[in-house]
Write an enzyme that holds these catalytic residues in place. Sequence first.
Site, short mmCIF file in Angstrom:
data_model
loop_
_atom_site.label_atom_id
_atom_site.label_comp_id
_atom_site.label_asym_id
_atom_site.label_seq_id
_atom_site.Cartn_x
_atom_site.Cartn_y
_atom_site.Cartn_z
N HIS A 1 0.84 -1.20 0.00
CA HIS A 1 0.00 0.00 0.00
C HIS A 1 0.88 1.25 0.00
CE1 HIS A 1 -3.51 2.48 1.40
NE2 HIS A 1 -2.53 3.19 1.94
N GLU A 2 1.89 1.27 0.87
CA GLU A 2 2.76 2.45 0.96
C GLU A 2 3.65 2.58 -0.27
OE1 GLU A 2 2.05 4.55 3.11
OE2 GLU A 2 0.73 3.24 4.26
N HIS B 1 1.74 4.16 -2.93
CA HIS B 1 1.72 5.61 -2.78
C HIS B 1 2.95 6.24 -3.43
CE1 HIS B 1 -1.83 6.50 -0.52
NE2 HIS B 1 -1.49 5.81 0.56
N GLU C 1 -6.30 6.85 -1.13
CA GLU C 1 -6.25 5.68 -0.25
C GLU C 1 -6.89 4.47 -0.94
OE1 GLU C 1 -4.68 5.20 2.66
OE2 GLU C 1 -3.86 7.19 2.23
#
Length: 462
Positions: free
Chosen positions: A283-284, A287, A360
Amino acid sequence: LRGMTLQEQIRSNRLRSTIVIFGFALLLGVVGGLIGVIFNLSLGIVALVGAGLYAIFAILSSRRMVAGMTRAQEIGPDDLKPLRRVVENVSIAAGLPVTPDVRIVDDPAPNAFAAGLRPQTSYLGVTTGLLRTMPKRELEAVLGHEVSHVRNRDTYLMTMATIFAGVIALIADIGFRMLIFGGGGRGRRGGGALIAILAVRRMVAGMTRAQEIGPDDLKPLRRVVENVSIAAGLPVTPDVRIVDDPAPNAFAAGLRPQTSYLGVTTGLLRTMPKRELEAVLGHEVSHVRNRDTYLMTMATIFAGVIALIADIGFRMLIFGGGGRGRRGGGALIAILAVVGLILAPYAAMLLRMSLSRRREFLADAGSAEILNDPEAMALALRRLQADTTTIKYADAAVAHLWVESPTSRVESERGGVNFLSGLFDTHPPLDRRIAALEEAGGFRLPAELPADEPFATELGLT
């Protein structure tokens, strides 16, 4: 002032006025210096230069501003000639090089004022109430009082004092906003928004308490980050920093993949099994790959700049009386301007929060795509939802960076007035994020989470 002659009183008042102006200048230097000490010397210089530009604008606009706020109207060259002669006689007696212009304020209250930075550009404002109340002898005395202000350069002095006060308040406000946003650390270069851009890595690390680790520390964690980064197609593997906090969470920071790093709490390592930890790191990393760290940094800076400009505009509107006169619905325009300037920062904040929530969802989907395992991301979110601990240093300025919002543990469905509060959330509710992954992946999470060992066991953390 007892026992003083008029000349002695004049000299004493001039000396005291000079001391007061020097105090203003000293205070301005102190405020600029504090910004330089707390953040960066060049930033303090930039703040003073910006204050100087603001002061120049205020000085050049002072005549118009005063006229706008007092409603003082110019009169024709042939109007009120007896009043002009009285002003001329008093000005000659005072030794002024020119006779100040006369403006009329249509107001029943007896009063008068002087405005202008130099005798050559000064004017006297006289209310209609003063003309209807004062006999000629007393009117001459009032006009002599105002002409004395012009001769003693009090109009210039008070204009400068007002500008100094406004500039000091403005710089202090900017410094306070930056202190809140930047955590008080000393930057490296630049100023204003440029400082925020250049120093964002340090600012985020300071606000999240993310600590660098040695090259030989937590090698299994580094390998997981490296594998996820390779799967995501990043040109480099982001650095890893540790946040000593029992709440499970993680974030990404940095404007470019080459300078980005991932922050991981010790609570995340002690809570997440390896599969779910990989999903959170995915997830990060997503980003970073999607440049969300850059996008949200710029959105935050834009929101801050909009708020600052709106604040300056509001001050100038109040100080300048609306600027463009009262004709053609000027009062309505002024009201709309005030409302717009008040609402602009909140509109910018709403846009920033909306953007954060969209990114997100995108990062959740990115993690599922990188690992080809949407269920792992959903399981990680469910485990975060089940945990009740909260980040100790839950700074709202960086809430949008974390995988789960550290400033709000209420992620359930909202209705009524709670829907409005949800507009200011940086993250969508965890239930909605899980539902989106379940729908995209075609699965449903089990009723209970897997009882796998947390990744901290592999790291040797207790």
